[in-house]
Design an enzyme around this catalytic site. Structure first.
Site, PDB file in Angstrom:
ATOM      1  N   GLY A 173       0.817  -1.222   0.000  1.00 30.87           N
ATOM      2  CA  GLY A 173       0.000   0.000   0.000  1.00 30.87           C
ATOM      3  C   GLY A 173       0.845   1.264   0.000  1.00 30.87           C
ATOM      4  O   GLY A 173       2.084   1.209   0.081  1.00 30.87           O
ATOM      5  N   GLY A 188       6.258  11.132  16.224  1.00 26.96           N
ATOM      6  CA  GLY A 188       7.573  10.716  15.751  1.00 26.96           C
ATOM      7  C   GLY A 188       8.319  11.855  15.062  1.00 26.96           C
ATOM      8  O   GLY A 188       9.478  11.697  14.682  1.00 26.96           O
ATOM      9  N   LYS A 189       7.666  12.997  14.875  1.00 27.35           N
ATOM     10  CA  LYS A 189       8.377  14.128  14.249  1.00 27.35           C
ATOM     11  C   LYS A 189       9.419  14.618  15.235  1.00 27.35           C
ATOM     12  O   LYS A 189       9.134  14.752  16.436  1.00 27.35           O
ATOM     13  CB  LYS A 189       7.381  15.251  13.938  1.00 27.35           C
ATOM     14  CG  LYS A 189       6.245  14.803  13.023  1.00 27.35           C
ATOM     15  CD  LYS A 189       6.289  15.514  11.709  1.00 27.35           C
ATOM     16  CE  LYS A 189       5.233  14.958  10.774  1.00 27.35           C
ATOM     17  NZ  LYS A 189       5.454  15.272   9.391  1.00 27.35           N
ATOM     18  N   GLU A 208      -1.433  23.459   5.702  1.00 25.97           N
ATOM     19  CA  GLU A 208      -1.096  22.658   4.522  1.00 25.97           C
ATOM     20  C   GLU A 208      -1.503  23.400   3.249  1.00 25.97           C
ATOM     21  O   GLU A 208      -2.494  24.146   3.262  1.00 25.97           O
ATOM     22  CB  GLU A 208      -1.834  21.328   4.563  1.00 25.97           C
ATOM     23  CG  GLU A 208      -1.441  20.460   5.738  1.00 25.97           C
ATOM     24  CD  GLU A 208      -2.012  19.072   5.605  1.00 25.97           C
ATOM     25  OE1 GLU A 208      -1.286  18.200   5.117  1.00 25.97           O
ATOM     26  OE2 GLU A 208      -3.175  18.864   5.990  1.00 25.97           O
ATOM     27  N   HIS A 260      -3.199  14.711  16.057  1.00 22.00           N
ATOM     28  CA  HIS A 260      -1.867  15.325  16.028  1.00 22.00           C
ATOM     29  C   HIS A 260      -1.759  16.542  16.963  1.00 22.00           C
ATOM     30  O   HIS A 260      -0.866  16.623  17.798  1.00 22.00           O
ATOM     31  CB  HIS A 260      -1.510  15.781  14.609  1.00 22.00           C
ATOM     32  CG  HIS A 260      -1.619  14.694  13.574  1.00 22.00           C
ATOM     33  ND1 HIS A 260      -1.294  13.387  13.829  1.00 22.00           N
ATOM     34  CD2 HIS A 260      -2.014  14.730  12.271  1.00 22.00           C
ATOM     35  CE1 HIS A 260      -1.497  12.665  12.735  1.00 22.00           C
ATOM     36  NE2 HIS A 260      -1.933  13.457  11.777  1.00 22.00           N
TER      37      HIS A 260
END
Ligand code: BG6
Length: 789
Positions: free
Chosen positions: A32, A204-205, A240, A264
Site C-alpha cells: 500500500g 515521531g516528528k 497545509e 496530532h
C-alpha cells in the site's frame, strides 16, 4: 544461515548467538501507499540501527494479493530504499542486500495463511538456533479490516512464552467517542493493552518528540517560566497547501478536526501542557501525566471554534462522491479552536489549535509566547537580541517545512541558552534574510537535528524498543474523543466559512481571541453569485438584500446574518435610549437566537444594557432553572455576561404557587399587567421572533384557539412539541411593536420559507403569516440555507 553470514568474526558470533533474540516483523498492507512511502524505509532504517546488536530479524511483507503479483509490487517498494548520506555506498549496498534477503512476501488471506506464517516463524527460529524475542504486526490496512486480522493473529500468531507480541495500528481510531470505544473494545478482546501501539505519526516528528526531553533538560530555566504567570499564549499550528482532492470519500466523513486536531494537535498540546514527570524516560510516568493533563481540559463549546472550507471542496465532493448538482458539503477543511487547560499552571492561558488545507503555505509549529510588559524607549536598532526585553520572547518547536524547511527548536536569545543533546542536535547556521514567524533567525538560539529522520523510522524504533510513551493508549484515545466529540456534535450543522484557498484567501481566516471565544477577525463578505471566472475572491462577495412577504429581507451566511442582526438591534437600542431613555426588547427562545445572544454579549460594548428591559416572547411551562426554559437559555448565553439591572429583567411568570401555568394563578394576566405598566402603549421597541417548520411563531401554533386575535396580550397555549404547555405574547401584542425581526436559519426551514412566501394572511394555518406590525416595521433575517436551500 543468514544470521551466520552476518557475523563478522567467529568468536563474536558465537557469543552473540547465545544472547540473540529473533524478531519477526509482519507488515500488513505491504504494497500500500503508506508502506511504499514510509514503512519499508522505516524498517530498513531500523535494520541499519540494530544490525549487529542483540537481535536478528525477518521481515514479512503481507497483503491479500496473490504471491507472485504481491512480491512484484513489494519489490518495487524495496527498490527505492536509501541509506543515510554519510554512509559509504558500498556499505549501504551490502546492508541493503542483507535486508532484501531477510524480507519476503506472503499472502495473508485465510486463517490457514496465518497459521502457516506462525509455523514458518517457529521453524526459522528453530533452524537457526535462535531464541524468539518477539513479533511485530503492523496494520497498514483500512480499519474495517482490523478485527478479522486481529482475530487471526490472536488465535494463531502469538509467539510462545517469553516472547512479546506488538500490534501496531494506524488512525483513524474511530469517528467519535462511541465508535472509538467500540473499536477499542473489539481490539481489547484480542490484545492486551501493553501489546497495542496506536500510531500518531506526529509523535515521531523530531521537534515534537523533543518537547518533553527539552522541557526536562531545561528544567532549571523553564521551571519559573512554563506557567500562566509568564506564558501569554500557545499556538499549535499545522498549515497545509494541499487540498483533499483524491481522498474526499475519507475526508467528507472526517473533516479537519477529526483528521488533524483530535489527534496530532491534541497530542502536541498534551506534551506542552502536561506536568513533567520526574523521570521522562519512564513510559508509565509520561502516559500517566498525559492522561492527567486530559482531565484538565476545559469543555469546548461552539464559541471555542471557527470552521472554514476551501471554495472548491464542494465541487470536488460532488465529483468524487457522485453527488447531485445542488450538493453542498458542510465538512470543514479549516478549523481554529481555542482550548483552555484548567490547572493551576495554565489557568487563563489560551492555547490555539489551528489547521487547514489549501492554505498559503505548508508549515507546522508550536509557539509558546511569553508575556512582555516592557515598554522600550530606544529605537529598535539599539536593541541587543541577547538582553533586550523589548523583543518578543518565545520558544518555537518548528515541526517542519515553512521558510526554515527543517525541524528546529528556537529559543529567543532574551530568554536563555537552551541545552539540547549534543550528539543529535546542533546549532543552525545563520541564513541571512531568513525570518521565522516574523523575526530574523538571529533573534534565536536555534537548533536542528544533526540528521533529519522521518517520523515513521523513529516510531518503528520506539515500537521495537517498547517505548509506549510515543503511542496512543486506549485511555488516552478515549479521553481525546471525550474532549472533541461534544464540539463535533455542536458543529455538525455549522456552515463553514468559505475561503478561496492559497494566497487569495487573504485575511479571511485570521483569528481573534475575544474573552473565552475565538472568532474570525474579519466579517464574512457574503457570496451570492460568484463573479466570472473560476475561484471567486473575497472581493467578489456581496450581501443579499431583497423582500419577503413584502417586507425587507436580509439574507447571508449565518455568521454574517447574526452580526448584522446584532448590529441592527444595537442601533435600535441606542436610538430608543436616546429618545425615550429606555429600550424594551422582547426575545424568543430556542436554538436559533443563541448565537445572537452570544454575539450581543461578547461583541457589542456600546449596547445600552443599563437602560434596556428584557422581556420574553414566549416560555415553556417549566421552572426557570430547567434547561428547557427559554429564560435559562437567555441567562446562560446573555444575561450572565452583561450588566443589566435586575429589575429590568422580566421572565414570564410560568411558575407560581409551586405549580406550572395554572390558569388560576393568572400568570399570563400578571405578565400583561407588567407590560402595560412599563411599556408605553404596550408597544415593544423590538420583538425578535422565529419561525417553526409548521409556521408557528412565539408559542402560537397552527389552529391555536387563543392568542391569534382579541384583546389578550399574553396567553397560555398548547404546543404539539414537548413541553406542551406554553405562555406566549399574543399576535395583537406582537403587532403593536415598533419593530419585529424574524430570524430564520437552517436548511430545515427551507420548505416553510417557500410556503409562507406564497400564502396570504392566514394565522390560523400559519401563525407567522399574521405577523404584520400595525404601524411598526417587519424585517426578515434568513440565512442562505433557509432562504435558498
Ligand atoms: C495525516 C492527515 O494524518 O497527516 C492528512 O490524515 C495530513 O490529512 C497529514 O495531510 C499531514 O502529515 P505530514 O506528515 O505531511 O505533516
Amino acid at each position: 544461515m543468514l544470521t551466520v553470514a552476518m557475523c563478522v568474526a567467529l568468536v563474536g558470533c558465537l557469543q552473540a548467538q547465545e544472547l540473540r533474540g529473533h524478531v519477526s516483523i509482519v507488515l500488513l498492507g505491504a504494497t500500500g501507499d503508506l508502506a511504499k512511502k514510509y514503512l519499508w524505509q522505516g524498517l530498513f532504517q531500523l535494520y541499519l540501527d540494530e544490525v549487529g546488536k542483540d537481535h536478528s530479524f525477518s521481515f514479512h511483507g503481507a497483503a491479500l494479493t496473490a504471491p507472485e503479483q504481491g512480491w512484484k509490487l513489494m519489490a518495487k517498494a524495496l527498490e527505492s530504499l536509501s541509506c543515510p548520506s554519510d554512509m559509504a555506498p558500498s556499505h549501504c549496498a551490502e546492508l541493503k542486500d542483507q535486508f532484501l534477503r531477510l524480507s519476503q512476501y506472503r499472502q495473508l488471506k485465510t486463517a490457514e495463511d496465518y497459521r502457516t506464517l506462525s509455523k514458518d516463524i517457529e521453524a526459522q527460529v528453530k533452524q537457526e538456533d535462535l531464541r524468539e524475542a518477539g513479533r511485530i504486526f503492523y496494520f497498514s490496512v483500512p480499519p474495517f479490516a482490523y478485527v478479522d486480522i486481529a482475530r487471526n493473529i490472536n488465535s494463531s500468531c502469538r509467539p510462545g512464552p517469553g516472547a512479546w507480541l506488538r500490534v501496531v495500528f494506524e488512525k483513524p481510531f474511530g469517528h467519535d467517542h462511541l465508535s472509538a470505544q467500540q473499536l477499542a473494545t473489539e481490539l481489547g478482546s484480542f490484545f492486551q493493552e501493553e501489546e497495542m501501539y496506536r500510531v500518531d505519526h506526529y509523535l515521531g516528528k523530531q521537534a515534537v518528540a523533543q518537547i518533553l526531553p527539552f522541557r526536562d533538560q531545561n528544567r532549571k530555566a523553564l521551571d519559573g517560566l512554563w506557567n500562566r504567570h509568564h506564558v501569554e499564549r500557545v499556538e499549535i499550528i499545522m498549515k497545509e497547501t494541499v487540498d483533499a482532492e483524491g481522498r474526499i470519500s475519507f475526508y467528507e466523513e472526517y473533516g479537519v478536526i477529526r483528521d488533524v486536531l483530535q489527534n496530532h494537535l491534541t497530542e502536541i498540546l498534551m506534551l506542552v501542557a502536561m506536568e513533567l514527570p520526574l523521570n521522562v524516560s519512564s513510559s508509565a510516568a509520561v502516559l500517566q501525566h498525559k492522561l492527567e493533563a486530559f482531565r484538565g481540559l476545559r469543555g469546548l463549546n461552539k464559541g471555542s471554534a471557527v470552521v472554514g472550507q476551501y471554495q472548491a471542496y464542494s465541487a470536488q465532493a460532488r465529483r468524487e462522491l457522485q453527488k447531485p448538482e445542488g450538493f453542498h458539503s458542510l465538512t470543514p477543511t479549516f478549523a481554529g479552536v481555542l482550548v483552555h487547560v484548567d490547572s493551576l499552571r495554565w489557568e487563563g492561558v489560551p492555547f490555539t489549535l489551528m489547521s487547514g488545507k489549501a492554505l498559503d503555505e505548508r508549515v507546522g509549529y508550536v509557539r509558546v509566547l511569553f508575556k512582555n510588559q516592557a515598554f522600550c524607549i530606544q529605537h529598535e536598532r539599539h536593541w541587543a537580541p541577547e538582553q533586550s526585553p523589548c523583543l518578543p520572547r518565545q520558544i518555537i518547536f518548528h515541526i517542519g517545512h515553512g521558510e526554515l524547511s527543517h525541524p528546529a527548536i528556537l529559543v529567543s536569545r532574551n530568554l536563555f541558552r537552551p541545552s539540547l543533546p549534543a550528539h543529535s542536535w546542533a546549532e543552525v547556521q545563520e541564513r541571512p534574510g531568513l525570518r521565522v514567524l516574523g523575526r530574523p533567525l538571529s533573534d534565536f538560539y536555534a537548533y536542528s537535528p544533526l540528521r533529519e529522520r522521518d517520523a515513521y523510522s523513529i516510531l518503528l524504533s520506539h515500537i521495537f524498543h517498547g517505548r509506549k510513551e510515543s503511542f496512543i493508549t486506549t485511555e488516552n484515545l478515549l479521553a481525546s474523543w471525550d474532549f472533541w466529540t461534544p464540539l463535533l456534535d455542536s458543529l455538525a450543522h455549522e456552515v463553514p466559512r468559505l475561503y478561496p484557498g492559497g494566497a487569495d484567501t487573504g485575511c479571511l481566516l485570521d483569528l481573534e481571541l475575544n474573552g473565552g471565544h475565538l472568532s474570525f477577525s474579519q466579517q464574512q463578505p457574503e457570496q451570492l453569485v460568484p463573479g466570472p471566472g473560476s475561484a471567486p475572491k473575497p472581493s467578489d462577495f456581496q450581501v443579499l438584500r431583497a423582500r419577503y412577504r413584502e417586507s425587507p429581507l436580509i439574507s447571508a451566511w449565518p455568521e454574517e446574518l447574526i452580526s448584522r442582526l446584532a448590529s441592527d438591534i444595537e442601533a435600535s437600542a441606542l436610538q430608543a435610549v436616546q429618545h425615550f431613555g429606555k429600550f424594551h426588547l422582547a426575545l424568543s427562545g430556542g436554538s436559533s437566537p443563541i448565537a445572537l445572544f452570544q454575539q450581543l454579549a461578547m461583541g457589542h460594548y456600546s449596547f445600552p444594557w443599563a437602560h434596556t428591559h428584557l422581556w420574553l416572547v414566549d416560555e415553556r411551562c417549566v421552572p426557570l432553572s430547567d434547561p428547557d426554559s427559554n429564560f435559562q437559555g437567555l441567562q446562560a448565553h446573555l444575561l450572565q455576561h452583561i450588566r443589566l439591572p435586575y429589575y429590568n429583567i422580566h421572565p414570564m411568570p410560568v411558575h407560581l404557587h409551586q405549580r406550572l401555568c395554572a390558569e388560576e394563578d393568572q400568570g399570563a394576566q400578571t405578565y400583561a399587567g407588567e407590560i402595560s405598566a412599563l411599556v408605553a402603549n404596550s408597544s415593544f421597541d423590538l420583538v425578535l421572533l422565529g419561525m417553526g417548520t409548521d409556521g408557528h411563531t412565539a408559542s402560537l401554533f397552527p389552529q391555536s384557539p387563543t392568542g391569534l386575535d382579541g384583546e389578550q396580550l399574553v396567553v397560555l397555549t398548547q404546543s404539539p412539541f414537548r413541553p406542551h404547555q406554553r405562555m406566549s405574547l399574543s399576535l395583537p401584542l406582537i403587532n403593536r411593536a415598533k419593530k419585529v425581526a424574524v430570524l430564520v436559519m437552517g436548511r430545515t426551514k427551507r420548505d416553510i420559507t417557500m410556503l409562507v412566501s406564497r400564502v396570504g394572511q392566514e394565522p390560523r394555518k400559519w401563525p407567522i403569516s399574521g405577523v404584520l406590525p400595525s404601524s411598526g416595521q417587519l424585517v426578515w433575517y434568513m440565512d442562505y440555507e433557509a432562504f435558498l436551500g
